[in-house]
Design a protein around this motif. Structure first.
Motif, PDB file in Angstrom:
ATOM      1  N   UNK A   5       0.824  -1.206   0.000  1.00 60.17           N
ATOM      2  CA  UNK A   5       0.000   0.000   0.000  1.00 60.17           C
ATOM      3  C   UNK A   5       0.858   1.257   0.000  1.00 60.17           C
ATOM      4  N   UNK A   6       0.465   2.221  -0.852  1.00 62.21           N
ATOM      5  CA  UNK A   6       1.130   3.523  -0.880  1.00 62.21           C
ATOM      6  C   UNK A   6       0.301   4.498  -0.057  1.00 62.21           C
ATOM      7  N   UNK A   7       0.965   5.230   0.814  1.00 60.97           N
ATOM      8  CA  UNK A   7       0.271   6.128   1.732  1.00 60.97           C
ATOM      9  C   UNK A   7       0.419   7.576   1.261  1.00 60.97           C
ATOM     10  N   UNK A   8      -0.707   8.218   1.036  1.00 62.29           N
ATOM     11  CA  UNK A   8      -0.754   9.620   0.613  1.00 62.29           C
ATOM     12  C   UNK A   8      -1.482  10.409   1.690  1.00 62.29           C
ATOM     13  N   UNK A   9      -0.985  11.591   2.024  1.00 62.71           N
ATOM     14  CA  UNK A   9      -1.723  12.420   2.974  1.00 62.71           C
ATOM     15  C   UNK A   9      -1.805  13.854   2.478  1.00 62.71           C
ATOM     16  N   UNK A  10      -2.769  14.575   3.024  1.00 69.93           N
ATOM     17  CA  UNK A  10      -2.919  16.000   2.754  1.00 69.93           C
ATOM     18  C   UNK A  10      -3.352  16.691   4.034  1.00 69.93           C
ATOM     19  N   UNK A  11      -3.197  18.009   4.053  1.00 75.19           N
ATOM     20  CA  UNK A  11      -3.545  18.802   5.234  1.00 75.19           C
ATOM     21  C   UNK A  11      -4.635  19.799   4.837  1.00 75.19           C
ATOM     22  N   UNK A  12      -5.695  19.818   5.585  1.00 72.13           N
ATOM     23  CA  UNK A  12      -6.837  20.734   5.421  1.00 72.13           C
ATOM     24  C   UNK A  12      -7.726  20.353   4.253  1.00 72.13           C
ATOM     25  N   UNK A  13      -7.232  20.457   3.020  1.00 70.59           N
ATOM     26  CA  UNK A  13      -8.105  20.188   1.879  1.00 70.59           C
ATOM     27  C   UNK A  13      -7.284  19.902   0.629  1.00 70.59           C
ATOM     28  N   UNK A  14      -7.978  19.391  -0.376  1.00 70.74           N
ATOM     29  CA  UNK A  14      -7.410  19.234  -1.714  1.00 70.74           C
ATOM     30  C   UNK A  14      -8.140  20.202  -2.633  1.00 70.74           C
ATOM     31  N   UNK A  15      -7.673  20.335  -3.861  1.00 69.69           N
ATOM     32  CA  UNK A  15      -8.226  21.352  -4.757  1.00 69.69           C
ATOM     33  C   UNK A  15      -9.695  21.106  -5.085  1.00 69.69           C
ATOM     34  N   UNK A  16     -10.058  19.858  -5.277  1.00 63.47           N
ATOM     35  CA  UNK A  16     -11.442  19.520  -5.630  1.00 63.47           C
ATOM     36  C   UNK A  16     -11.665  18.041  -5.321  1.00 63.47           C
ATOM     37  N   UNK A  17     -12.930  17.631  -5.138  1.00 63.37           N
ATOM     38  CA  UNK A  17     -13.227  16.233  -4.778  1.00 63.37           C
ATOM     39  C   UNK A  17     -12.713  15.205  -5.775  1.00 63.37           C
ATOM     40  N   UNK A  18     -12.566  15.600  -7.043  1.00 61.82           N
ATOM     41  CA  UNK A  18     -12.149  14.627  -8.056  1.00 61.82           C
ATOM     42  C   UNK A  18     -10.785  14.023  -7.716  1.00 61.82           C
ATOM     43  N   UNK A  19      -9.943  14.752  -6.994  1.00 60.71           N
ATOM     44  CA  UNK A  19      -8.643  14.207  -6.587  1.00 60.71           C
ATOM     45  C   UNK A  19      -8.837  12.940  -5.759  1.00 60.71           C
ATOM     46  N   UNK A  20      -9.684  13.024  -4.753  1.00 59.66           N
ATOM     47  CA  UNK A  20      -9.923  11.875  -3.885  1.00 59.66           C
ATOM     48  C   UNK A  20     -10.690  10.781  -4.619  1.00 59.66           C
ATOM     49  N   UNK A  21     -11.563  11.172  -5.527  1.00 62.79           N
ATOM     50  CA  UNK A  21     -12.341  10.193  -6.296  1.00 62.79           C
ATOM     51  C   UNK A  21     -11.422   9.340  -7.166  1.00 62.79           C
ATOM     52  N   UNK A  22     -10.442   9.955  -7.804  1.00 66.24           N
ATOM     53  CA  UNK A  22      -9.518   9.205  -8.665  1.00 66.24           C
ATOM     54  C   UNK A  22      -8.657   8.266  -7.837  1.00 66.24           C
ATOM     55  N   UNK A  23      -8.113   8.764  -6.723  1.00 68.38           N
ATOM     56  CA  UNK A  23      -7.265   7.911  -5.894  1.00 68.38           C
ATOM     57  C   UNK A  23      -8.060   6.783  -5.249  1.00 68.38           C
ATOM     58  N   UNK A  24      -9.353   7.019  -4.969  1.00 70.58           N
ATOM     59  CA  UNK A  24     -10.179   6.001  -4.316  1.00 70.58           C
ATOM     60  C   UNK A  24     -10.397   4.778  -5.199  1.00 70.58           C
ATOM     61  N   UNK A  25     -10.173   4.920  -6.483  1.00 69.40           N
ATOM     62  CA  UNK A  25     -10.358   3.787  -7.401  1.00 69.40           C
ATOM     63  C   UNK A  25      -9.207   2.795  -7.318  1.00 69.40           C
ATOM     64  N   UNK A  26      -8.140   3.185  -6.637  1.00 72.28           N
ATOM     65  CA  UNK A  26      -6.976   2.307  -6.514  1.00 72.28           C
ATOM     66  C   UNK A  26      -6.932   1.676  -5.124  1.00 72.28           C
ATOM     67  N   UNK A 309      -6.985  19.427  -9.653  1.00 77.11           N
ATOM     68  CA  UNK A 309      -7.151  18.220  -8.838  1.00 77.11           C
ATOM     69  C   UNK A 309      -7.009  16.963  -9.688  1.00 77.11           C
ATOM     70  N   UNK A 310      -7.562  16.984 -10.893  1.00 77.52           N
ATOM     71  CA  UNK A 310      -7.448  15.829 -11.785  1.00 77.52           C
ATOM     72  C   UNK A 310      -5.989  15.588 -12.177  1.00 77.52           C
ATOM     73  N   UNK A 311      -5.296  16.669 -12.576  1.00 78.44           N
ATOM     74  CA  UNK A 311      -3.889  16.546 -12.961  1.00 78.44           C
ATOM     75  C   UNK A 311      -3.065  16.036 -11.779  1.00 78.44           C
ATOM     76  N   UNK A 312      -3.334  16.567 -10.593  1.00 76.27           N
ATOM     77  CA  UNK A 312      -2.577  16.169  -9.404  1.00 76.27           C
ATOM     78  C   UNK A 312      -2.758  14.683  -9.111  1.00 76.27           C
ATOM     79  N   UNK A 313      -3.997  14.205  -9.212  1.00 79.70           N
ATOM     80  CA  UNK A 313      -4.259  12.792  -8.930  1.00 79.70           C
ATOM     81  C   UNK A 313      -3.599  11.894  -9.963  1.00 79.70           C
TER      82      UNK A 313
END
Length: 351
Positions: A5-26, A309-313
């Motif tokens: 498992x690869x561990x990614x973290x962020x503080x406070x917020x991300x740019x848009x929900x799509x970032x978390x949506x893309x990573x959640x597929x993995x 957010x999409x590019x970042x993910x």
């Protein structure tokens, strides 16, 4: 938890929900969220296990202990990548990251449309003297229309300092929409590369300042560009010219700009970025009727946030899958980074 498992973290917020949506597929990616005031008991295990940090780009919004400098990096023995939330990387020390073998990436180009359109909005607003007319109409009916006579932008000259993603789009809009002459100062691009973006390369910053009716700052904030626009540069500008900065505070000297406006060395300014953000309401530059101000929101459009957010993910997945990212800010780190990646995740990234 999935194997390897690869561990990614962020503080406070991300740019848009799509970032978390893309990573959640993995299933092999785990995302942790911290806040500026998270208790140490919650912070320590996240930092100790993190492979990647999606880091905020605002120095004022991200607590110093979470900014990408040596003290944080020392607490993250497995960290491989710092990925900023935007094009800027003010919250990261490239030198510290490189010394620690950590790759740094940004999302350059993700908000170019939003920022470039903001440049155009400031340019038009200043040229048409809209703020002064608006304020006068709200105060009383005792005004004369000729007092607010503006200028057309068609056929005039804009000077772009830094013609990358945003600057290139500004050039395209100015040339295509208004038939403007576009000058560019960018020592990292050839005349041919700049011509391909629709602009003429000038040899020095002074060459640009002395010819332009509008000066647009679109370069990153680095040790090289900090304080680049000061009293001598404002003095070199035409008295009818406008200064626009949508890049980063600190590139221009705010006190020098206030003095230049007082001396009528230039016609006005459009400012989206500030040395301290947000600027205090009694900031000297906010007292001028010919200054149009915004709170560093040029790139904060719904479309830009989603795009970043999409590019970042997508870039985060690329780098965690062992591919070399397209927006690597410290390419000299790659050999050491590859060794660390192999040791930490058991896979050797591409050369």
């Amino acid at each position: 938890m999935a194997p390897n498992t690869k561990r990614v973290f962020y503080v406070n917020n991300v740019s848009a929900p799509v970032y978390l949506e893309i990573l959640a597929k993995r299933p092999d990616i785990q995302v942790d969220r911290l806040e500026n005031d998270s208790p140490e008991a919650a912070v320590e295990p996240v930092l100790a296990q993190a492979h990647a940090y999606q880091i905020g780009s605002s120095r004022q919004e991200l607590a110093m202990p979470f900014q990408g400098y040596a003290p944080l990096l020392a607490r993250c023995p497995n960290l491989l990548v710092l990925s900023t939330n935007g094009a800027g990387f003010d919250t990261v020390s490239l030198a510290d990251a490189t010394a620690a073998g950590v790759a740094v990436v940004n999302q350059a180009g993700g908000n170019k449309e939003g920022v470039a359109e903001h440049v155009m909005a400031l340019m038009l607003t200043l040229s048409k003297r809209i703020p002064m007319a608006d304020k006068a109409m709200r105060r009383s009916s005792d005004y004369k229309r000729p007092d607010f006579m503006g200028d057309d932008v068609q056929g005039r000259t804009i000077g772009i300092v830094g013609i990358g993603h945003v600057g290139g789009r500004v050039a395209e809009l100015c040339c295509g929409l208004f038939g403007m002459r576009v000058l560019a100062f960018d020592p990292y691009l050839t005349a041919e590369q700049i011509a391909a973006k629709g602009a003429e390369k000038v040899a020095t910053l002074d060459d640009l300042l002395r010819q332009a009716d509008y000066v647009s700052i679109n370069c990153p904030h680095t040790a090289e560009t900090r304080g680049m626009i000061g009293a001598p540069q404002f003095a070199a500008m035409r008295s009818h010219a406008y200064f626009i900065n949508t890049a980063r505070g600190g590139i221009h000297d705010e006190a020098a700009l206030a003095q230049a406006l007082t001396a009528k060395q230039l016609a006005g300014a459009g400012l989206d970025v500030w040395e301290d953000e947000p600027p205090p309401s009694d900031h000297p530059l906010l007292r001028f009727d010919n200054v149009v101000a915004s709170p560093h929101n040029a790139g904060i459009t719904r479309q830009s946030r989603h795009n970043i957010a999409r590019i970042a993910a997508e870039q985060m997945l690329d780098i965690l899958d062992g591919r070399k990212p397209p927006r690597l800010l410290n390419p000299e780190v790659w050999p050491v980074y590859r060794d660390r990646f192999s040791r930490i995740l058991g896979v050797t990234p591409e050369a």
